[in-house]
Design an enzyme around this catalytic site. Structure first.
Site, short mmCIF file in Angstrom:
data_model
loop_
_atom_site.label_atom_id
_atom_site.label_comp_id
_atom_site.label_asym_id
_atom_site.label_seq_id
_atom_site.Cartn_x
_atom_site.Cartn_y
_atom_site.Cartn_z
N ARG A 47 0.86 -1.20 0.00
CA ARG A 47 0.00 0.00 0.00
C ARG A 47 0.89 1.24 0.00
NH1 ARG A 47 0.50 -1.62 5.45
NH2 ARG A 47 1.58 -0.02 6.65
N ARG A 58 4.68 12.93 13.29
CA ARG A 58 3.24 12.70 13.29
C ARG A 58 2.61 13.51 14.43
NH1 ARG A 58 1.93 6.44 11.67
NH2 ARG A 58 3.63 6.22 10.15
#
Ligand code: MV4
Length: 445
Positions: free
Chosen positions: A292, A336
């Site tokens: 992915r 993040r």
């Protein structure tokens, strides 16, 4: 080329995909749960379809609802993003059966990497280094005991249906093996409905370094260099960077070639990532392959100046890739930014963002779906966005990151920003002196 892509995802990655589609002149369809009706991906897409209630199983994981949205909007392709259905071979098969292009690999490719024992056997045949261990499944406790004695402790038990840490047990001595084996089996059965367990030698204090690859429908595969993802907490990555501070020109060449072998062995089509463990002697071992686009793809985009989503869409449409490898020309770091409280064991902190100021300026990229007034729902992951900085050198990228973090204002919820500010000042981090164990010893001041 596709005329209209339905994005089977939410949050920053849905927005990221919409941005590239706009640049490519492709129409977009957003899908959303009732909890996401005020999300930016809904506002920025050309069309939007509500696909159900907040729980993922009722919306982003609900294949009939997604296929109904495809039908009523007449989309000709689906981009799954990451998470949700991105590595679900049944979904990829259903898309194929309905003549809708799944922007990613085929169901067969997803399956060949989804089962970890199958993946490992494929890698051994292809000549990709793997961690020494026992071939195949462990039959019972006795088999586990004998195998561990052969390999020598410490060993690690892993679920063949696993990945990302679930169903994993490190075993340091024989008296723990029985309990660990039973626990791993029970956890694997509960998590994956598959209790298959295998065993490897435990590699102590490794680095997690992954190679981005791309393959097309004509059998061409190239690598796009590495990302270092060693800064993790409970298998959640918090910081990623490219190049890795541990990398050498020689090691990059070897790991790049190994990643190409891995992808070529399954005739891989699409962008993907081959994860490796790297020990202190720079021995590297195949861990798993992610079929992915990943959260951290942005650091690669910045250091090679390349739009990976655009490439992924072009490959799905049948374009050829350039066929050459790509090497970092910059240094990029990604932090993040999560709705979590770093002073409280990173406990989730969903809720309304009352005040928001995002950083900018030279060398700064923010990928986020957040805005002032936006509510982070409690149903999905807690990511608010990603802050990426890039510069000629690692030191400068860290300095830019410190500056950008100090400008970031988010009020109303707790975030991981204070953690990142402290990490950027950490002496060992600044020296590039860290392994996957680094955060176990990290304390907030
Ligand atoms: C390992 C390992 C040490 N030795 N395998 C963690 C998640 C899954 N992808 C595999 N993992 C590991 N496998 C052997 N033989 C250590 C880990 C591991 C880890 C790997 C990458 C990043 C962070 C980690 C944290 C704990 C354990």
């Amino acid at each position: 080329m596709f005329k209209k892509i339905l994005i089977a995802n939410r949050g920053e990655i849905a927005l990221r995909i919409i941005r590239t589609c706009k640049e490519m002149g492709i129409k977009t369809v957003a899908v959303y749960s009732t909890a996401d009706k005020d999300s930016l991906h809904v506002k920025f897409a050309d069309e939007a379809v509500c696909i159900g209630k907040p729980a993922s199983v009722d919306s982003y994981l609900n294949i009939p609802h997604l296929m109904a949205a495809v039908e009523i909007t007449n989309a000709d392709a689906i981009h799954p993003g990451y998470g949700f259905l991105a590595e679900n071979s049944k979904f990829a098969q259903i898309c194929f059966d309905h003549n809708i292009k799944f922007i990613g690999p085929t169901p067969e490719m997803i399956n060949s990497m989804g089962d970890k024992i199958t993946a490992k056997e494929t890698m051994i045949k292809a000549g990709v280094p793997v961690v020494p261990g026992v071939e195949g499944l462990l039959r019972d406790v006795d088999h586990a005991k004998k195998s561990a004695a052969e390999i020598d402790y410490p060993v690690i038990l892993k679920a063949t249906a696993g990945g990302g840490g679930k169903g994993m047990r490190v075993v340091w001595e024989e008296k723990e093996i029985e309990k660990s084996f039973e626990n791993a089996k029970t956890e694997a059965a509960a998590s994956f409905k598959n209790d298959g367990i295998y065993m490897e030698k435990f590699v102590e204090e490794p680095r997690h370094i992954e190679i981005q690859i791309a393959g097309d429908q004509f059998g061409n595969v190239c690598h796009l260099s590495e990302r270092d993802c060693s800064i993790q907490r409970r298998h959640q990555k918090l910081v990623e960077e490219s190049p890795s501070p541990f990398m050498t020109t020689d090691l990059r060449e070897k790991m790049g070639e190994a990643a190409i072998k891995a992808a070529s062995a399954i005739n891989y089509e699409s962008v993907g990532t081959v994860e490796f463990l790297v020990d202190k002697h720079r021995n590297f071992y195949f861990m798993e392959m992610n079929t992915r686009i990943q959260v951290e793809h942005c650091v690669t985009e910045e250091v090679i100046n390349y739009d990976l989503i655009k490439e992924q869409i072009k490959i799905a449409a049948g374009d050829k890739i350039s066929g050459r490898n790509y090497y970092p020309e910059m240094h990029a770091i990604e932090c993040r930014i999560n709705a979590e409280d770093p002073y409280n064991d990173f406990r989730p902190s969903p809720g309304r963002i009352t005040v928001l100021h995002q950083p900018g300026g030279h060398g700064v990229r923010v990928d986020s779906h957040a805005y002032a007034g936006y509510v982070i729902p409690p149903y999905y992951d807690s990511m608010i966005g990603k802050l990426i900085t890039m510069a000629q050198t690692r030191d400068e990228a860290i300095d830019t990151m410190s500056r950008a973090l100090s400008e970031y204002i988010i009020e109303g919820i707790k975030t991981t920003i204070p953690f990142h500010i402290q990490l950027m000042q950490n002496e060992d981090f600044r020296k590039g002196n860290f392994t996957t164990k680094f955060l176990e010893g990290f304390k907030m001041s």
